[in-house]
Scaffold this active site. Structure first.
Site, PDB file in Angstrom:
ATOM      1  N   PHE A  25      27.038  33.594  44.818  1.00  0.00           N
ATOM      2  CA  PHE A  25      26.799  32.480  45.756  1.00  0.00           C
ATOM      3  C   PHE A  25      27.656  32.597  47.025  1.00  0.00           C
ATOM      4  N   ALA A  97      33.944  37.231  40.040  1.00  0.00           N
ATOM      5  CA  ALA A  97      34.539  36.406  38.981  1.00  0.00           C
ATOM      6  C   ALA A  97      33.445  35.856  38.089  1.00  0.00           C
ATOM      7  N   SER A  99      32.530  32.303  37.079  1.00  0.00           N
ATOM      8  CA  SER A  99      32.901  31.136  37.891  1.00  0.00           C
ATOM      9  C   SER A  99      32.527  29.789  37.291  1.00  0.00           C
ATOM     10  N   THR A 146      40.677  29.056  43.737  1.00  0.00           N
ATOM     11  CA  THR A 146      40.076  27.733  43.594  1.00  0.00           C
ATOM     12  C   THR A 146      41.135  26.633  43.520  1.00  0.00           C
ATOM     13  N   ASP A 147      40.726  25.422  43.865  1.00  0.00           N
ATOM     14  CA  ASP A 147      41.649  24.282  43.726  1.00  0.00           C
ATOM     15  C   ASP A 147      41.910  23.944  42.257  1.00  0.00           C
ATOM     16  N   GLU A 148      41.051  24.455  41.352  1.00  0.00           N
ATOM     17  CA  GLU A 148      41.180  24.076  39.940  1.00  0.00           C
ATOM     18  C   GLU A 148      42.475  24.578  39.313  1.00  0.00           C
ATOM     19  N   TYR A 172      38.472  28.889  32.474  1.00  0.00           N
ATOM     20  CA  TYR A 172      38.150  29.414  33.815  1.00  0.00           C
ATOM     21  C   TYR A 172      39.350  29.289  34.746  1.00  0.00           C
ATOM     22  N   LYS A 176      41.772  32.135  36.578  1.00  0.00           N
ATOM     23  CA  LYS A 176      41.964  32.243  38.038  1.00  0.00           C
ATOM     24  C   LYS A 176      43.458  32.136  38.375  1.00  0.00           C
ATOM     25  N   LYS A 211      25.182  24.992  38.587  1.00  0.00           N
ATOM     26  CA  LYS A 211      26.204  24.152  39.211  1.00  0.00           C
ATOM     27  C   LYS A 211      25.571  22.831  39.647  1.00  0.00           C
ATOM     28  N   ASP A 316      30.767  14.136  27.492  1.00  0.00           N
ATOM     29  CA  ASP A 316      31.631  14.676  28.543  1.00  0.00           C
ATOM     30  C   ASP A 316      31.965  16.150  28.298  1.00  0.00           C
ATOM     31  N   HIS A 320      37.618  17.756  30.736  1.00  0.00           N
ATOM     32  CA  HIS A 320      37.053  17.565  32.078  1.00  0.00           C
ATOM     33  C   HIS A 320      38.104  17.044  33.075  1.00  0.00           C
TER      34      HIS A 320
HETATM   35  P1  NAD Z   1      29.202  33.292  41.343  1.00  0.00           P
HETATM   36  O1  NAD Z   1      29.303  33.144  39.868  1.00  0.00           O
HETATM   37  O2  NAD Z   1      28.034  32.709  42.047  1.00  0.00           O
HETATM   38  O3  NAD Z   1      29.231  34.847  41.730  1.00  0.00           O
HETATM   39  C1  NAD Z   1      30.106  35.754  41.139  1.00  0.00           C
HETATM   40  C2  NAD Z   1      29.657  37.159  41.516  1.00  0.00           C
HETATM   41  O4  NAD Z   1      30.600  38.095  40.959  1.00  0.00           O
HETATM   42  C3  NAD Z   1      28.282  37.539  40.982  1.00  0.00           C
HETATM   43  O5  NAD Z   1      27.548  38.211  41.974  1.00  0.00           O
HETATM   44  C4  NAD Z   1      28.590  38.480  39.812  1.00  0.00           C
HETATM   45  O6  NAD Z   1      27.573  39.427  39.576  1.00  0.00           O
HETATM   46  C5  NAD Z   1      29.866  39.134  40.316  1.00  0.00           C
HETATM   47  N1  NAD Z   1      30.705  39.657  39.226  1.00  0.00           N
HETATM   48  C6  NAD Z   1      31.058  39.033  38.079  1.00  0.00           C
HETATM   49  N2  NAD Z   1      31.808  39.845  37.326  1.00  0.00           N
HETATM   50  C7  NAD Z   1      31.972  40.991  38.025  1.00  0.00           C
HETATM   51  C8  NAD Z   1      32.678  42.202  37.786  1.00  0.00           C
HETATM   52  N3  NAD Z   1      33.378  42.386  36.663  1.00  0.00           N
HETATM   53  N4  NAD Z   1      32.636  43.164  38.716  1.00  0.00           N
HETATM   54  C9  NAD Z   1      31.923  42.978  39.858  1.00  0.00           C
HETATM   55  N5  NAD Z   1      31.231  41.873  40.131  1.00  0.00           N
HETATM   56  C10 NAD Z   1      31.256  40.890  39.221  1.00  0.00           C
HETATM   57  O7  NAD Z   1      30.558  32.730  41.920  1.00  0.00           O
HETATM   58  P2  NAD Z   1      30.851  31.918  43.277  1.00  0.00           P
HETATM   59  O8  NAD Z   1      30.595  30.485  43.048  1.00  0.00           O
HETATM   60  O9  NAD Z   1      30.188  32.628  44.401  1.00  0.00           O
HETATM   61  O10 NAD Z   1      32.432  32.110  43.367  1.00  0.00           O
HETATM   62  C11 NAD Z   1      32.986  33.251  44.033  1.00  0.00           C
HETATM   63  C12 NAD Z   1      34.499  33.163  43.960  1.00  0.00           C
HETATM   64  O11 NAD Z   1      34.945  31.976  44.605  1.00  0.00           O
HETATM   65  C13 NAD Z   1      35.038  33.093  42.535  1.00  0.00           C
HETATM   66  O12 NAD Z   1      36.211  33.861  42.485  1.00  0.00           O
HETATM   67  C14 NAD Z   1      35.366  31.634  42.317  1.00  0.00           C
HETATM   68  O13 NAD Z   1      36.437  31.484  41.415  1.00  0.00           O
HETATM   69  C15 NAD Z   1      35.753  31.218  43.719  1.00  0.00           C
HETATM   70  N6  NAD Z   1      35.518  29.794  44.058  1.00  0.00           N
HETATM   71  C16 NAD Z   1      34.291  29.238  43.845  1.00  0.00           C
HETATM   72  C17 NAD Z   1      34.076  27.918  44.246  1.00  0.00           C
HETATM   73  C18 NAD Z   1      32.722  27.243  44.052  1.00  0.00           C
HETATM   74  O14 NAD Z   1      32.605  26.043  44.299  1.00  0.00           O
HETATM   75  N7  NAD Z   1      31.689  27.960  43.650  1.00  0.00           N
HETATM   76  C19 NAD Z   1      35.105  27.194  44.847  1.00  0.00           C
HETATM   77  C20 NAD Z   1      36.339  27.798  45.036  1.00  0.00           C
HETATM   78  C21 NAD Z   1      36.527  29.111  44.656  1.00  0.00           C
HETATM   79  O1  DAU Z   2      36.687  23.158  42.503  1.00  0.00           O
HETATM   80  C1  DAU Z   2      36.220  24.451  42.697  1.00  0.00           C
HETATM   81  C2  DAU Z   2      35.367  24.856  41.520  1.00  0.00           C
HETATM   82  O2  DAU Z   2      34.138  24.145  41.641  1.00  0.00           O
HETATM   83  C3  DAU Z   2      35.115  26.348  41.440  1.00  0.00           C
HETATM   84  O3  DAU Z   2      36.337  27.009  41.231  1.00  0.00           O
HETATM   85  C4  DAU Z   2      34.140  26.677  40.316  1.00  0.00           C
HETATM   86  O4  DAU Z   2      33.836  28.049  40.327  1.00  0.00           O
HETATM   87  C5  DAU Z   2      32.871  25.874  40.525  1.00  0.00           C
HETATM   88  O5  DAU Z   2      31.981  26.095  39.455  1.00  0.00           O
HETATM   89  C6  DAU Z   2      33.179  24.399  40.641  1.00  0.00           C
HETATM   90  O6  DAU Z   2      33.639  23.874  39.366  1.00  0.00           O
HETATM   91  P1  DAU Z   2      33.165  22.437  38.837  1.00  0.00           P
HETATM   92  O7  DAU Z   2      33.314  22.410  37.387  1.00  0.00           O
HETATM   93  O8  DAU Z   2      33.801  21.349  39.630  1.00  0.00           O
HETATM   94  O9  DAU Z   2      31.610  22.511  39.302  1.00  0.00           O
HETATM   95  P2  DAU Z   2      30.256  22.076  38.553  1.00  0.00           P
HETATM   96  O10 DAU Z   2      29.160  22.172  39.562  1.00  0.00           O
HETATM   97  O11 DAU Z   2      30.085  22.769  37.261  1.00  0.00           O
HETATM   98  O12 DAU Z   2      30.512  20.531  38.229  1.00  0.00           O
HETATM   99  C7  DAU Z   2      30.814  19.604  39.263  1.00  0.00           C
HETATM  100  C8  DAU Z   2      31.093  18.266  38.600  1.00  0.00           C
HETATM  101  O13 DAU Z   2      29.871  17.765  38.056  1.00  0.00           O
HETATM  102  C9  DAU Z   2      32.068  18.337  37.449  1.00  0.00           C
HETATM  103  O14 DAU Z   2      32.855  17.150  37.430  1.00  0.00           O
HETATM  104  C10 DAU Z   2      31.165  18.380  36.206  1.00  0.00           C
HETATM  105  C11 DAU Z   2      29.967  17.568  36.639  1.00  0.00           C
HETATM  106  N1  DAU Z   2      28.677  17.977  36.059  1.00  0.00           N
HETATM  107  C12 DAU Z   2      28.320  19.286  36.154  1.00  0.00           C
HETATM  108  C13 DAU Z   2      27.121  19.731  35.629  1.00  0.00           C
HETATM  109  C14 DAU Z   2      26.728  21.185  35.719  1.00  0.00           C
HETATM  110  C15 DAU Z   2      27.836  17.036  35.472  1.00  0.00           C
HETATM  111  O15 DAU Z   2      28.159  15.837  35.403  1.00  0.00           O
HETATM  112  N2  DAU Z   2      26.650  17.469  34.969  1.00  0.00           N
HETATM  113  C16 DAU Z   2      26.251  18.778  35.009  1.00  0.00           C
HETATM  114  O16 DAU Z   2      25.153  19.104  34.503  1.00  0.00           O
END
Ligand code: NAD
Ligand code: DAU
Length: 379
Positions: A25, A97, A99, A146-148, A172, A176, A211, A316, A320
Site C-alpha cells: 500500500f 513488513a 503490517s 509506526t506510531d504503534e 506486530y 516493529k 484494513k 473486541d 486493542h
Molecule cells: P502492506 O502490508 O500493504 O505492504 C507490505 C509490502 O511488503 C507488501 O508489498 C509485501 O509483499 C512486502 N513484503 C512483506 N514481506 C516481505 C519480505 N520479507 N521481503 C520483501 N517484501 C516483503 O503494508 P503498508 O501498510 O504499505 O505498510 C508499509 C510499512 O509502513 C510497514 O513497515 C508498516 O509497518 C508501516 N506503516 C504502515 C502504516 C499504515 O497505516 N498502513 C502506518 C505507519 C507505518
Molecule cells: O497506527 C499505524 C498502524 O495503523 C500501522 O502501523 C498498521 O500497519 C496499520 O495496519 C494500522 O493499524 P490499525 O490496527 O490501527 O489499523 P486497522 O485498519 O486494522 O484498524 C483501525 C481501527 O479499526 C482499529 O482500532 C481496529 C478497528 N477495526 C479494524 C477492522 C479491520 C474495526 O473496528 N473493525 C475492523 O474490521
C-alpha cells in the site's frame, strides 16, 4: 529499450533508491510519488509479493526506464548486497513488513521473520556494501515505522513525541519496535547513516481491503456487515498516504542521520465516527449516480436502506490499543513538514478511487493479480 548501463548513467545524475515492500500500500504510493517528484532518480523495488503485495499497484512504473522490479525477500542478504552493489544504490527505504495487527495476533511468526530478522538482514547488507566495502559513498538507510510502537494513550494524555517511551502491545508493534531498535543500533555502533519515521494510520488508494477504511467501503458495496470491534470508541490518527510519502521525502532530503521523525496529520477519530462518515459518503455517491447504482445493486442504498444499517458491533480485538495520536512538531519545525490533504478531501478521494478501481480490488480479493503478473511481467 535502454540498457542497464545507460540506466546507471542516468541514475548518476540523481539518487538511486532501493524501495523494499514497494508493491504494498504505502510503498506503491511512495514509488508513484517519487518517480513523479524526482524523475531524475532511479528506483529499484524489492518485494516478496506476499498476499499484500500487488504488481498492479505499480502499473505505469513498469515501463519506465528508471524503474526496476525485483521479486525477492528482504531476508535474502546476498540478493540485497548484489542489488546495492551492482545497481550502485545509495538509499534504502524499507517499507517491507507484515503490517496487519489482526494477522499478528493469529500468527506472529512471519512478523518476527520479516519485520525483525528481515530488517536485520537488510541492515547487514547495507553495512557490508556501504561501510565494510569502503566505497565511501554517501548513503541513507531509511526505516518506515509506526506510531504503534509507543503503545496506547489514555484520553487526556498528550500525543506521542519522538521521545515517548516504547511500549508495544501487539506482536506486530513489538516486531516493529524491535526493528526500530536494530536500526538505531546500526547507527550508534557502526556509523550506518540511518533515519526512522514513525507514522500514524494511513488511508488512500491501493490499501489492502483488510484494513478498516477500504474494508468498510467494499463491504458497503457488497452489502456485507461492517464489523466494529468492541465499543467502536478506539481512536486512530488518520493521514492521507501521499502526505506520509511527502514526509519521508523530507526526511530523506533534510533529515539528520541517526534521527527519528514522527509523521502525522493531527486528525484523531473514533472508529465508529469514521465508519459512519464513510457510510454517509458512499450513500451520497450512489444517490448521485445511476451508473454506480447499476454496478452495485446489492448496496443498501439501492434497496432503500442506509449503509449504516450494516454496522455490526463484534468481539473486541485482543489487546486493542485504545488511542494513538502523533505529535509531528519536530518534523514541522526541522523539516517544514505539513500535510496537504484535509480529511474532508482525502476521504472523498479515497472513496472515489475505490469506486473507480473495481478491477484492482476484485483482483486483489481473489488473488488473480498473480495471473496478471505472469501474463504481463517476468522478473
Ligand atoms: P502492506 O502490508 O500493504 O505492504 C507490505 C509490502 O511488503 C507488501 O508489498 C509485501 O509483499 C512486502 N513484503 C512483506 N514481506 C516481505 C519480505 N520479507 N521481503 C520483501 N517484501 C516483503 O503494508 P503498508 O501498510 O504499505 O505498510 C508499509 C510499512 O509502513 C510497514 O513497515 C508498516 O509497518 C508501516 N506503516 C504502515 C502504516 C499504515 O497505516 N498502513 C502506518 C505507519 C507505518
Ligand atoms: O497506527 C499505524 C498502524 O495503523 C500501522 O502501523 C498498521 O500497519 C496499520 O495496519 C494500522 O493499524 P490499525 O490496527 O490501527 O489499523 P486497522 O485498519 O486494522 O484498524 C483501525 C481501527 O479499526 C482499529 O482500532 C481496529 C478497528 N477495526 C479494524 C477492522 C479491520 C474495526 O473496528 N473493525 C475492523 O474490521
Amino acid at each position: 529499450m535502454v540498457s542497464l548501463r545507460e540506466k546507471g548513467l542516468a541514475s548518476s545524475l540523481g539518487r538511486s533508491l532501493l524501495v523494499t515492500g514497494g508493491a504494498g500500500f504505502i510503498g506503491a504510493n511512495f514509488v508513484h510519488y517519487w518517480l513523479g517528484h524526482h524523475p531524475q532518480d532511479r528506483v529499484v523495488v524489492l518485494d516478496a509479493l506476499t498476499y499484500a503485495g500487488n504488481m498492479a499497484s505499480l502499473g505505469g512504473c513498469l515501463e519506465q526506464d528508471n524503474f526496476r522490479f525485483v521479486h525477492g525477500d528482504i531476508g535474502d542478504q546476498d540478493l540485497v548486497e548484489t542489488l546495492l552493489a551492482e545497481e550502485g544504490l545509495d538509499t534504502v527505504v524499507n517499507f517491507a513488513a507484515e503490517s496487519h495487527v489482526d494477522r499478528s495476533i493469529h500468527g506472529p511468526d512471519p512478523f518476527v521473520t520479516t519485520n525483525v530478522v528481515g530488517t536485520h538482514s537488510l541492515l547487514k547488507a547495507a553495512k557490508k556494501v556501504w561501510l565494510d566495502g569502503g566505497s565511501g559513498r554517501p548513503h541513507r538507510f531509511h526505516h518506515v515505522s509506526t506510531d504503534e510502537v509507543y503503545g496506547s494513550l489514555a484520553p487526556e494524555e498528550p500525543s506521542f513525541t519522538e521521545t515517548s517511551p516504547y511500549a508495544p502491545n501487539s506482536p506486530y508493534s513489538a516486531s516493529k519496535a524491535a526493528s526500530d531498535h536494530l536500526v538505531r543500533a546500526y547507527h550508534h555502533t557502526y556509523g550506518l547513516e540511518v533515519s526512522t519515521s514513525n507514522c500514524s494510520n494511513n488511508y488512500g488508494p491501493y490499501q489492502f481491503p483488510e484494513k478498516l477504511i477500504p474494508l468498510i467501503i467494499l463491504n458497503i458495496l457488497e452489502a456485507k456487515q461492517l464489523p466494529i470491534y468492541g465499543d467502536g470508541l478506539n481512536i486512530r490518527d488518520w493521514l492521507y498516504v501521499e502526505d506520509h510519502c511527502r514526509g519521508i521525502d523530507l526526511v530523506l532530503r533534510k533529515g539528520r542521520a541517526g534521527e527519528v521523525y514522527n509523521i502525522g496529520g493531527n486528525n484523531e477519530w473514533p472508529n465508529i465516527e469514521i465508519v459512519r462518515l464513510v457510510c454517509a459518503l458512499v450513500d451520497e455517491r450512489l444517490g448521485a449516480s445511476e451508473p454506480l447504482r447499476q454496478r452495485f445493486p446489492r448496496s443498501p442504498f439501492c434497496l432503500g436502506r442506509t449503509a449504516e444499517s450494516l454496522i455490526t458491533f463484534v468481539k473486541d480485538r485482543p489487546g486493542h490499543d485504545r488511542r494513538y495520536a502523533i505529535n509531528a512538531g519536530k518534523s514541522r519545525n526541522e523539516l517544514g513538514y505539513a500535510p496537504l490533504e484535509s480529511f474532508e478531501t482525502g476521504i472523498r478521494k479515497t472513496i472515489d478511487w475505490y469506486l473507480a478501481s473495481e478491477a484492482w480490488w476484485r483482483a486483489v480479493m481473489n488473488g488473480s493479480y498473480r495471473t496478471w503478473l505472469e501474463m504481463h511481467y517476468a522478473s
